[in-house]
Design an enzyme around this catalytic site. Structure first.
Site, PDB file in Angstrom:
ATOM      1  N   HIS A 146      -5.108  -0.110  -7.021  1.00 24.27           N
ATOM      2  CA  HIS A 146      -4.913   1.006  -6.088  1.00 24.27           C
ATOM      3  C   HIS A 146      -4.070   2.092  -6.736  1.00 24.27           C
ATOM      4  O   HIS A 146      -3.567   1.922  -7.850  1.00 24.27           O
ATOM      5  CB  HIS A 146      -4.306   0.527  -4.754  1.00 24.27           C
ATOM      6  N   GLU A 192       4.369   3.356  -4.958  1.00 28.72           N
ATOM      7  CA  GLU A 192       4.074   1.969  -4.601  1.00 28.72           C
ATOM      8  C   GLU A 192       3.183   1.228  -5.596  1.00 28.72           C
ATOM      9  O   GLU A 192       2.067   0.832  -5.259  1.00 28.72           O
ATOM     10  CB  GLU A 192       3.432   1.928  -3.208  1.00 28.72           C
ATOM     11  N   ARG A 199       4.075  -5.952  -4.540  1.00 29.80           N
ATOM     12  CA  ARG A 199       4.073  -4.485  -4.439  1.00 29.80           C
ATOM     13  C   ARG A 199       5.478  -4.066  -4.042  1.00 29.80           C
ATOM     14  O   ARG A 199       6.144  -4.776  -3.272  1.00 29.80           O
ATOM     15  CB  ARG A 199       3.041  -4.001  -3.402  1.00 29.80           C
ATOM     16  N   ASP A 203       4.520  -5.120   4.026  1.00 34.68           N
ATOM     17  CA  ASP A 203       4.268  -3.674   3.952  1.00 34.68           C
ATOM     18  C   ASP A 203       4.284  -3.188   5.390  1.00 34.68           C
ATOM     19  O   ASP A 203       3.327  -3.419   6.135  1.00 34.68           O
ATOM     20  CB  ASP A 203       2.913  -3.416   3.278  1.00 34.68           C
ATOM     21  N   ASP A 226       7.004   4.004   5.351  1.00 36.18           N
ATOM     22  CA  ASP A 226       6.025   3.103   4.725  1.00 36.18           C
ATOM     23  C   ASP A 226       6.718   2.365   3.581  1.00 36.18           C
ATOM     24  O   ASP A 226       6.902   2.935   2.509  1.00 36.18           O
ATOM     25  CB  ASP A 226       4.853   3.975   4.224  1.00 36.18           C
ATOM     26  N   HIS A 250      -0.935   8.097   5.784  1.00 40.98           N
ATOM     27  CA  HIS A 250      -1.638   8.738   4.670  1.00 40.98           C
ATOM     28  C   HIS A 250      -1.773  10.191   5.101  1.00 40.98           C
ATOM     29  O   HIS A 250      -2.750  10.573   5.729  1.00 40.98           O
ATOM     30  CB  HIS A 250      -2.994   8.079   4.411  1.00 40.98           C
ATOM     31  N   HIS A 304       0.773   8.225  -2.034  1.00 44.64           N
ATOM     32  CA  HIS A 304       0.020   9.135  -1.161  1.00 44.64           C
ATOM     33  C   HIS A 304       1.025  10.004  -0.436  1.00 44.64           C
ATOM     34  O   HIS A 304       2.201   9.650  -0.331  1.00 44.64           O
ATOM     35  CB  HIS A 304      -0.849   8.349  -0.161  1.00 44.64           C
ATOM     36  N   HIS A 334      -5.371  -5.230   2.253  1.00 49.04           N
ATOM     37  CA  HIS A 334      -5.265  -4.819   3.659  1.00 49.04           C
ATOM     38  C   HIS A 334      -5.084  -6.005   4.598  1.00 49.04           C
ATOM     39  O   HIS A 334      -5.510  -5.974   5.752  1.00 49.04           O
ATOM     40  CB  HIS A 334      -6.488  -3.983   4.075  1.00 49.04           C
ATOM     41  N   GLU A 338       7.276  -0.592  -2.615  1.00 46.15           N
ATOM     42  CA  GLU A 338       6.923   0.750  -2.108  1.00 46.15           C
ATOM     43  C   GLU A 338       8.131   1.423  -1.488  1.00 46.15           C
ATOM     44  O   GLU A 338       8.771   0.861  -0.598  1.00 46.15           O
ATOM     45  CB  GLU A 338       5.810   0.628  -1.058  1.00 46.15           C
ATOM     46  N   TYR A 375      -1.448  -7.838  -8.873  1.00 52.29           N
ATOM     47  CA  TYR A 375      -2.103  -8.880  -8.072  1.00 52.29           C
ATOM     48  C   TYR A 375      -2.855  -9.785  -9.037  1.00 52.29           C
ATOM     49  O   TYR A 375      -3.718  -9.306  -9.778  1.00 52.29           O
ATOM     50  CB  TYR A 375      -3.056  -8.242  -7.054  1.00 52.29           C
ATOM     51  N   ASP A 413     -11.346  -1.870  30.691  1.00 52.68           N
ATOM     52  CA  ASP A 413     -10.640  -0.673  31.158  1.00 52.68           C
ATOM     53  C   ASP A 413      -9.193  -0.596  30.662  1.00 52.68           C
ATOM     54  O   ASP A 413      -8.401   0.179  31.182  1.00 52.68           O
ATOM     55  CB  ASP A 413     -10.697  -0.588  32.688  1.00 52.68           C
TER      56      ASP A 413
HETATM   57  N1  GLY Z   1       0.762   0.832   4.300  1.00 57.18           N
HETATM   58  C1  GLY Z   1      -0.257   1.633   3.812  1.00 57.18           C
HETATM   59  C2  GLY Z   1      -0.007   2.058   2.451  1.00 57.18           C
HETATM   60  O1  GLY Z   1       0.883   1.553   1.814  1.00 57.18           O
HETATM   61  O2  GLY Z   1      -0.634   2.942   1.952  1.00 57.18           O
HETATM   62 MN    MN Z   2       2.597   0.650   2.677  1.00 60.67          MN
HETATM   63 MN    MN Z   3       1.761   3.503   1.311  1.00 62.58          MN
END
Ligand code: GLY
Ligand code: MN
Ligand code: MN
Length: 461
Positions: free
Chosen positions: A354, A408, A429, A260, A271, A365, A358, A243, A431, A412, A36
């Site tokens: 990737h 971003e 990365r 990130d 982000d 996103h 975005h 992820h 970003e 890798y 709950d």
């Molecule tokens: N943190 C999610 C992305 O970078 O798209």
């Molecule tokens: Mn990110």
């Molecule tokens: Mn992002």
């Protein structure tokens, strides 16, 4: 509360509904986490965009004329003692600048009346489980009155198509909130970097969750309500898991840490990704890869300006990264051919899998079509070099001032016999969040530097 802001958005939406139409917008459901206990409530972004109202159990109904009805939780002393103060339908019109409000308990009784004699009902398709069924039930109730002379809507349309386009262009208020969210997140990244270096200097056992806690501390300290998404704090090889979530892995001297993370402030996400040396000093191979990703990001930033396509930044980043992969011998001419071959055949995909960005906004996103609406009919086909599937492409979105997006690129490197071991298990990365301006773009997250010397220097501080 700036009620005029939301009234203006509702009026702009109403003007697009067509004659004799009604739009129905529920907020998000409350969700159980286990038994709950509930997850912390987060309103639906479309609903909040149109109302500024953050309580659960709420619905908006907007007509073509712009008349707005809110359904919300009724005042209830006992529930308010347990769960908190409710605005209630009596106070809502004045506070929110809407026309009228009723208890959500009256929704099923009143909705058929609001749909009666209308032609079109708009609602967000495939967004709220069970919504289609409820609308069906209300329409059945309207149809039952057809023999008494009522008209029943004969058209249902997806409200996302209108709201996504509106949300894609951020107004001055939204840009201001996004800048503030970005500043908070930037500060949090600096704190996490400095904590990592300080704990290692003091010989402490540093874990990913320590840096996660530092980020959260700064987010909340500055008034952010929650992280905009699950923070990634990835030590060493964990950075190659796209992820990965902050866990309990040790952070060791000599390793890189990829963070990130971004806060959500008043409904808007930030982000940011930074990749820094755990103890404050990049090794030679780490710096070589880092500088390549930074150059790719700069190429992508240069391609982010009004009139450019959304995909231009990705294409520029891929070009720089792929050339760098050859230079650092992650790819080689014998196996992968020329730069153009490696791009055409997507050989870079082994180390960069990737996209470069975005849309960013209320959702990390964010909504908004990536296809240029005026050219949506122009289809082209190509065979994907990796899957061999035929893919259809439509022209990518043309950037306009007020759009917000991330930039971003990453790199890798997994262990492989064909790659020098000094590069193995490095994941990088970088970003940043960008607002498209009249001239180019504004990077709103540079409160935390990307220059490797600047990062080393702030980690010594
Ligand atoms: N943190 C999610 C992305 O970078 O798209
Ligand atoms: Mn990110
Ligand atoms: Mn992002």
């Amino acid at each position: 509360m700036n009620t005029a802001l939301y009234a203006d958005r509702r009026a702009r939406l109403a003007a697009q509904l067509g004659p004799d139409a009604v739009a129905i917008v529920p907020t998000a459901p409350e969700r159980l986490r286990n038994r709950d206990s509930e997850f912390l409530f987060r309103f639906d972004s479309y609903f909040h965009y149109l109302s500024g109202f953050g309580e659960p159990q709420a619905w908006l109904v907007i007509t073509s004329e712009g008349h707005t009805t809110l359904f919300c939780n009724p005042k209830d002393l006992e529930r308010e003692i347990w769960d908190g103060i409710r605005l209630g339908p009596d106070a809502a019109p004045q506070r929110l600048g809407i026309d009228e409000a009723f208890s959500v308990n009256e929704l099923d009784q009143r909705l058929p009346r609001l749909l009666e004699n209308k032609a079109t009902v708009w609602y967000p398709f495939a967004t709220h489980p069970g919504l289609e069924g409820r609308i069906d039930d209300w329409l059945k109730r309207v149809r039952a009155r057809v023999r008494f002379g009522a008209l029943c809507p004969d058209t249902q349309r997806d409200l996302c198509s209108l709201l996504d386009e509106m949300r894609l262009i951020k107004d001055a208020h939204e840009q201001d909130v996004m800048r503030r969210a970005a500043q908070i997140s930037a500060k949090a990244h600096i704190r996490a970097m400095q904590l990592s270096a300080r704990m290692l200097r003091e010989g402490m056992d540093v874990r990913e969750y320590h840096l996660d806690a530092e980020l959260l501390h700064e987010f909340r300290l500055q008034g952010s309500q929650y992280p905009a998404y699950g923070s990634i704090v990835a030590a060493g090889a964990n950075a190659c898991v796209l992820h990965y979530r902050a866990d309990n892995a040790p952070i060791r001297t000599g390793e890189l840490v990829l963070i990130d993370a971004g806060c959500e402030l008043d409904g808007y996400a930030s982000d940011i990704t930074r990749t820094f040396p755990a103890n404050g000093r990049y090794s030679g191979p780490q710096r070589a890869l880092y500088e390549l990703v930074l150059a790719a990001q700069q190429a992508a930033v240069d391609a982010t300006r009004p009139g450019a396509r959304f995909t231009d930044a990705h294409e520029q980043a891929v070009r720089v990264l792929t050339q760098g992969m050859f230079d650092l011998k992650l790819l080689n001419k014998d196996r992968h051919g020329t730069l153009e071959d490696a791009i055409e055949n997507r050989h870079y995909f082994a180390h960069y899998m990737h996209r470069t960005g975005h849309w960013l906004g209320m959702d990390v996103h964010d909504c908004g079509s990536y296809v240029e609406p005026s050219e949506a009919g122009l289809l082209s086909q190509r065979r994907d070099p990796l899957s061999a599937e035929l893919v259809q492409n439509r022209p990518s979105r043309i950037l306009r001032p007020g759009m917000a997006l991330t930039i971003e690129p990453g790199l890798y490197v997994r262990p492989s016999d064909s790659i020098a071991p000094e590069f193995w298990n490095i994941g990088i990365r970088i970003e940043d969040d960008a607002l498209v301006t009249e001239q180019g773009c504004e990077l709103i997250t540079r409160g935390v530097p990307v220059d490797p010397d600047a990062i080393e220097s702030l980690m010594r501080a």
